[in-house]
Design an enzyme around this catalytic site. Structure first.
Site, PDB file in Angstrom:
ATOM      1  N   ASP B  90       1.874   6.761 -26.016  1.00  0.00           N
ATOM      2  CA  ASP B  90       3.264   6.173 -26.770  1.00  0.00           C
ATOM      3  C   ASP B  90       4.499   6.816 -26.667  1.00  0.00           C
ATOM      4  O   ASP B  90       5.398   6.932 -27.113  1.00  0.00           O
ATOM      5  CB  ASP B  90       3.179   6.118 -28.283  1.00  0.00           C
ATOM      6  CG  ASP B  90       2.602   7.527 -28.884  1.00  0.00           C
ATOM      7  OD1 ASP B  90       2.591   8.498 -28.155  1.00  0.00           O
ATOM      8  OD2 ASP B  90       2.200   7.652 -30.158  1.00  0.00           O
ATOM      9  N   CYS B  93       2.539  11.481 -26.095  1.00  0.00           N
ATOM     10  CA  CYS B  93       1.284  12.105 -25.700  1.00  0.00           C
ATOM     11  C   CYS B  93       1.359  13.640 -25.219  1.00  0.00           C
ATOM     12  O   CYS B  93       0.628  14.513 -25.665  1.00  0.00           O
ATOM     13  CB  CYS B  93       0.749  11.432 -24.395  1.00  0.00           C
ATOM     14  SG  CYS B  93       2.038  11.345 -22.923  1.00  0.00           S
ATOM     15  N   HIS B 291       1.543  10.424 -18.035  1.00  0.00           N
ATOM     16  CA  HIS B 291       0.791  10.659 -19.222  1.00  0.00           C
ATOM     17  C   HIS B 291       0.160  11.988 -19.305  1.00  0.00           C
ATOM     18  O   HIS B 291      -0.361  12.534 -18.291  1.00  0.00           O
ATOM     19  CB  HIS B 291      -0.249   9.401 -19.380  1.00  0.00           C
ATOM     20  CG  HIS B 291      -1.082   9.725 -20.518  1.00  0.00           C
ATOM     21  ND1 HIS B 291      -0.617   9.293 -21.800  1.00  0.00           N
ATOM     22  CD2 HIS B 291      -2.631   9.745 -20.863  1.00  0.00           C
ATOM     23  CE1 HIS B 291      -1.538   9.250 -22.734  1.00  0.00           C
ATOM     24  NE2 HIS B 291      -2.689   9.514 -22.053  1.00  0.00           N
TER      25      HIS B 291
END
Lengths: 192, 298
Positions: B90, B93, B291
């Protein structure tokens, strides 16, 4: 839940230096999730001399979610809807951060009044006018400030000038043409 | 439209209220934002802020029919690392992964000296923010919530928590988001107070000023982290962080290796240059483009 303890602190801090900033926030009714803010129009802009009211609603996620702000005073500006008062400003949307406050948000709105961004408009009609017919834009923005953002509004001026013997429709069109300035209007009415 | 497409469209409508928009002419910023939140919420239900600890084979399974070089690299990783813990994608991370990995490390090690040391750093960061002109009420709640977590990590106290409770807290928005925001404050304060150092990196990333960068890319929730954020957080708290990179890059020599970078706090750099002790980061994050997840040694 809205973090009411924080909102309370914000109100206290903001209203402490209202003499300096001119920016006020107060609750609407007893509930701290609905507030009203007011900002003075910046000097050197067509909004100078006006006091603009902003309706503020705090969603449950405040201060993580941005406050919902909207002008309740009518204003002629490319990034503010002339119909609904909706404001196009990044920090009220995805660029909001809990590091900001109601006061900093209102200060940003005040800065937006000083420097419109017609390239990213909220009100397309106003933005077009801003770009293509800037003089008319300035005149209209000044007139709206006179008419809606001043305690001594246009109606009073119209009444005064009509009492001097000028026809009402001519008084109104003249006032609008000079951006609401009573003295300029009188001069023009006399010379015309 | 053939029947298959019709079915697909029907599925789409029944599964996704977001797509039922009749009046695009009146579709405004507010609606877009609401839609954005809706999509995020829908995605959020798929994975908690912090997932369960999974064996590294779960990672390999993701690339089952994917890039052979990634599978090759995961194999190399598995020599050293045994487990992965996923975080929600989101935009928070990195901070979320760091939060869990750091608190978990303290919980397991019960290192009271480290807790005292970090409290000192937090106090220093508070002063930094004050001197930068931040109103205290904007950050104090976030700071006290983080300090509360530190206290409950140490066992023997009234409020001490177990590993399961730590997981629950990091999945609870009212704790997790506050701690993420705490790290965002710390990161922003560090960048601004050493703006001369960070300026060239920020210019390279976004061609904005240091203040603009902090306002637009550090302080809002959901803004992704880059090496600037990691360097600043590591420096501010004095916590070394290892980031292991899992991407498709390969070297010509034929043998596959996995790159990593250690973010060593500026305060520890001289020890390193002196050549005394090698610093071994306790926090390891796995980076895949866009990510961060948490990695565990075997």
């Amino acid at each position: 839940m809205v973090d009411f303890a924080r909102v309370q602190k914000e109100l206290h801090e903001c209203n402490k230096d209202v003499q300096v900033s001119g920016i006020k926030v107060s609750p609407v009714g007893g509930d701290l999730s609905h507030l009203t803010g007011s900002i003075p129009g910046p000097t050197g802009t067509p909004y100078e001399g006006g006091i603009f009211q902003i309706d503020i609603k705090l969603a449950d996620g405040y201060p993580f979610d941005p406050p919902k702000m909207r002008f309740t005073t009518k204003v002629w500006h490319p990034n503010i809807s002339s119909q609904s008062g909706a404001i196009c400003l990044d920090i009220l949307k995805d660029q909001w951060s809990p590091a900001l406050t109601l006061k900093t948000a209102l200060l940003s709105i005040q800065a937006l009044l000083s420097s419109p961004e017609p390239g990213d408009p909220q009100d397309a009609v106003v933005a077009q006018q801003y770009l293509k017919d800037h003089q008319t834009f300035l005149g209209t923005a000044r007139y709206w400030t006179e008419a809606f953002a001043k305690t001594c509004g246009v109606e009073e001026k119209v009444k005064k000038l009509v009492e001097m013997g000028f026809p009402e429709s001519l008084v109104r069109s003249t006032l609008e043409a000079v951006g609401g300035d009573e003295n300029l209007a009188l001069e023009k009415l006399c010379s015309g | 439209m053939d029947s298959q497409e019709k079915q697909a469209a029907a599925d789409c409508e029944s599964n996704n209220d977001v797509l039922e928009i009749e009046d695009w002419a009146n579709f405004r910023d507010d609606d877009i934002m609401r839609q954005h939140y809706d999509i995020r919420d829908q995605e959020a239900e798929k994975i908690p802020y912090v997932g369960d600890k999974e064996p590294l084979s779960a990672l390999a399974a993701e690339y089952h029919s994917g890039s052979p070089i990634l599978l090759e690299k995961i194999k190399v990783l598995s020599d050293q690392y045994g487990f992965i813990r996923r975080t929600r994608g989101d935009g928070n991370c990195f901070f979320r992964g760091f939060m869990f990995a750091y608190l978990e490390h303290l919980l397991v090690s019960q290192d009271r000296n480290e807790v005292d040391r970090i409290k000192g750093k937090v106090e220093h960061c508070k002063k930094t923010l004050q001197s930068l002109g931040y109103a205290e009420f904007t950050f104090e709640d976030f700071f006290s919530l983080f300090l509360e977590q530190l206290d409950s990590i140490l066992q023997g106290g009234e409020n001490s928590i177990s590993e399961t409770e730590l997981v629950q807290r990091c999945r609870d928005q009212s704790v997790s988001d506050y701690v993420v925001m705490f790290f965002r404050f710390i990161t922003s304060g560090e960048i601004k107070s050493r703006s001369e150092f960070f300026e060239p990196f920020i210019l390279g990333l976004s061609s904005s000023t240091v203040d603009q960068f902090c306002k637009a890319s550090v302080e809002p929730m959901g803004e992704e982290s880059d090496h600037v954020h990691i360097t600043a957080l590591s420096d501010a708290l004095g916590v070394p962080i290892r980031v292991v990179y899992l991407d498709r890059s390969s070297c010509d020599s034929g043998s596959v290796s996995v790159n990593h970078h250690d973010f060593i706090p500026a305060s520890d750099q001289h020890t390193l240059d002196g050549g005394s002790v090698a610093i071994n980061p306790k926090i390891t994050l796995l980076y895949r483009p866009g990510h961060y997840d948490i990695l565990y040694l075997k």
